[in-house]
Enzyme design. Structure first.
Site, PDB file in Angstrom:
ATOM      1  N   ASN A  19       0.874  -1.179   0.000  1.00 26.19           N
ATOM      2  CA  ASN A  19       0.000   0.000   0.000  1.00 26.19           C
ATOM      3  C   ASN A  19       0.912   1.231   0.000  1.00 26.19           C
ATOM      4  O   ASN A  19       2.111   1.103   0.289  1.00 26.19           O
ATOM      5  CB  ASN A  19      -0.989  -0.038   1.190  1.00 26.19           C
ATOM      6  CG  ASN A  19      -0.307   0.150   2.534  1.00 26.19           C
ATOM      7  OD1 ASN A  19       0.406   1.125   2.744  1.00 26.19           O
ATOM      8  ND2 ASN A  19      -0.513  -0.785   3.458  1.00 26.19           N
ATOM      9  N   ASN A  69      -7.943  -7.919   9.762  1.00 31.26           N
ATOM     10  CA  ASN A  69      -7.986  -8.628   8.487  1.00 31.26           C
ATOM     11  C   ASN A  69      -8.110 -10.147   8.616  1.00 31.26           C
ATOM     12  O   ASN A  69      -7.989 -10.863   7.620  1.00 31.26           O
ATOM     13  CB  ASN A  69      -6.751  -8.283   7.646  1.00 31.26           C
ATOM     14  CG  ASN A  69      -6.669  -6.818   7.288  1.00 31.26           C
ATOM     15  OD1 ASN A  69      -5.673  -6.160   7.544  1.00 31.26           O
ATOM     16  ND2 ASN A  69      -7.727  -6.282   6.702  1.00 31.26           N
ATOM     17  N   ARG A  88       0.526 -11.938   2.295  1.00 34.10           N
ATOM     18  CA  ARG A  88      -0.318 -12.053   3.495  1.00 34.10           C
ATOM     19  C   ARG A  88      -1.117 -13.358   3.545  1.00 34.10           C
ATOM     20  O   ARG A  88      -1.693 -13.686   4.595  1.00 34.10           O
ATOM     21  CB  ARG A  88      -1.251 -10.832   3.642  1.00 34.10           C
ATOM     22  CG  ARG A  88      -0.483  -9.530   3.958  1.00 34.10           C
ATOM     23  CD  ARG A  88      -1.375  -8.468   4.584  1.00 34.10           C
ATOM     24  NE  ARG A  88      -1.831  -8.827   5.928  1.00 34.10           N
ATOM     25  CZ  ARG A  88      -2.687  -8.110   6.658  1.00 34.10           C
ATOM     26  NH1 ARG A  88      -3.190  -6.989   6.164  1.00 34.10           N
ATOM     27  NH2 ARG A  88      -3.057  -8.493   7.865  1.00 34.10           N
ATOM     28  N   ARG A 135      -8.499  -4.158  -2.322  1.00 34.23           N
ATOM     29  CA  ARG A 135      -8.220  -5.429  -1.659  1.00 34.23           C
ATOM     30  C   ARG A 135      -9.373  -6.421  -1.871  1.00 34.23           C
ATOM     31  O   ARG A 135      -9.240  -7.368  -2.619  1.00 34.23           O
ATOM     32  CB  ARG A 135      -7.972  -5.205  -0.159  1.00 34.23           C
ATOM     33  CG  ARG A 135      -6.744  -4.352   0.134  1.00 34.23           C
ATOM     34  CD  ARG A 135      -5.469  -5.016  -0.362  1.00 34.23           C
ATOM     35  NE  ARG A 135      -4.285  -4.248  -0.060  1.00 34.23           N
ATOM     36  CZ  ARG A 135      -3.597  -4.327   1.069  1.00 34.23           C
ATOM     37  NH1 ARG A 135      -3.965  -5.150   2.027  1.00 34.23           N
ATOM     38  NH2 ARG A 135      -2.531  -3.584   1.253  1.00 34.23           N
ATOM     39  N   HIS A 164      -8.461   0.038   2.497  1.00 33.18           N
ATOM     40  CA  HIS A 164      -9.421  -0.792   3.238  1.00 33.18           C
ATOM     41  C   HIS A 164     -10.544   0.127   3.733  1.00 33.18           C
ATOM     42  O   HIS A 164     -10.277   1.281   4.102  1.00 33.18           O
ATOM     43  CB  HIS A 164      -8.773  -1.403   4.493  1.00 33.18           C
ATOM     44  CG  HIS A 164      -8.010  -2.674   4.276  1.00 33.18           C
ATOM     45  ND1 HIS A 164      -6.842  -2.946   4.940  1.00 33.18           N
ATOM     46  CD2 HIS A 164      -8.283  -3.770   3.510  1.00 33.18           C
ATOM     47  CE1 HIS A 164      -6.401  -4.142   4.581  1.00 33.18           C
ATOM     48  NE2 HIS A 164      -7.251  -4.663   3.712  1.00 33.18           N
ATOM     49  N   ASP A 166     -11.894   0.238   6.553  1.00 38.00           N
ATOM     50  CA  ASP A 166     -11.676   0.753   7.926  1.00 38.00           C
ATOM     51  C   ASP A 166     -10.608   1.848   8.012  1.00 38.00           C
ATOM     52  O   ASP A 166     -10.315   2.339   9.093  1.00 38.00           O
ATOM     53  CB  ASP A 166     -11.388  -0.395   8.907  1.00 38.00           C
ATOM     54  CG  ASP A 166     -10.034  -1.059   8.702  1.00 38.00           C
ATOM     55  OD1 ASP A 166      -9.275  -0.657   7.801  1.00 38.00           O
ATOM     56  OD2 ASP A 166      -9.742  -2.004   9.470  1.00 38.00           O
ATOM     57  N   CYS A 258      -7.157  -1.353  12.886  1.00 40.61           N
ATOM     58  CA  CYS A 258      -6.576  -2.518  12.184  1.00 40.61           C
ATOM     59  C   CYS A 258      -5.900  -3.476  13.139  1.00 40.61           C
ATOM     60  O   CYS A 258      -5.727  -4.648  12.807  1.00 40.61           O
ATOM     61  CB  CYS A 258      -5.474  -2.127  11.219  1.00 40.61           C
ATOM     62  SG  CYS A 258      -5.745  -0.824  10.130  1.00 40.61           S
TER      63      CYS A 258
END
Ligand code: ARG
Length: 264
Positions: A19, A69, A88, A135, A164, A166, A258
């Site tokens: 990101n 996540n 990830r 994402r 994201h 959030d 997060c």
């Protein structure tokens, strides 16, 4: 009592760039990151009164700290995330094992659908909103709606810094919302305006300090330091604001929210 899942930052660092906030040239300072995380933990337990569950850190998985996540929790069910970036993906079995060991029914999305859990799906009042584009993908929203048996309101994200949901959208107690309108396309902004009557629009400055990445429990809001205007507005709405310095996590494109996953 609010129950949150967190992960100690034992192996946290900036090891890849997925990101716009991340730069391997600007690594996290481990002792500072650890102290900041412990301060967040203490704020949530001692000042907010939340109960924290912990998932064991794993070497080689620096972003495991971002437990938001892990998946999307509803009651005792959880829809496991499927990460967009292969770096990830190895977090998926770690979170799946934690959920199974703690009595959750783990639901998996159909093959090939990206979805990044509570990072991209948030309840505001009785509505479930979900972000897509950078994402999670919009096709995952239909799958989630079907798996949970409820409507999902899809919101398109347009600014890569707010990749994201959030990072730019934070539901508060009582169906209120703080959000950064410029992170959404025009249609998403209309949907938000239609479904959420009580909103605070966050300034570009406070958004860039991750003000929207806040943890709200009852009348407490825990967020990054330096969000002056937003703090003032939240206090005006009667919220008790706790500012925590999370500079080492901003380097990874994350902040308070997060680093937690609501389990209840
Ligand atoms: N470095 C992580 C990533 O880019 C940060 C994740 C932040 N999580 C969140 N729910 N916003 O995936």
């Amino acid at each position: 009592m609010a129950r949150l899942l967190m992960c100690r930052p034992t192996y946290y660092n900036i090891e890849y760039e997925i990101n716009p906030w991340m730069s391997r040239a600007r690594g996290a300072v481990a002792p500072v990151a650890q102290a900041q995380w412990e301060n967040l933990y203490r704020t949530l337990t001692e000042r907010v009164g939340a109960q924290i569950e912990l998932v064991e850190p794993v070497p080689g998985l620096p972003d495991l700290v971002f437990t938001a996540n892990a998946g999307l929790v509803k009651g005792t069910k959880v829809i496991l995330s499927r990460f967009r970036f292969p770096v990830r993906s190895p977090e998926e079995p770690v979170f799946a094992a934690w959920f199974k060991a703690h009595g959750f029914e783990v639901l998996e999305l159909p093959e090939g659908l990206f979805f990044e859990g509570a990072g991209d799906a948030l309840r505001c009042g009785e509505h479930l909103f979900a972000g897509y584009h950078f994402r999670s993908e919009i096709r995952s929203h239909a799958a989630i709606a079907e798996m949970l048996g409820e409507r999902v309101l899809s919101l398109q994200l347009v600014d890569p810094r707010y990749y994201h949901l959030d990072t730019c959208f934070c539901p508060l107690t009582g169906g209120k919302l703080i959000y950064y309108p410029a992170a959404f396309d025009a249609y998403a902004r209309r949907v938000i305006e239609q479904y959420v009557p009580e909103r605070i629009e966050v300034s570009p400055e406070d958004a860039a300090r991750f003000g929207c990445n806040a943890v709200c429990v009852d009348n407490h809001v825990v967020l990054s330091t330096g969000c002056t205007k937003l703090t003032h507005e939240l206090s005006g709405w009667g919220f008790q604001v706790h500012a925590v310095n999370l500079s080492e996590y901003l380097k990874s494109g994350g902040s308070a929210k997060c680093l937690t996953l609501r389990l209840d």
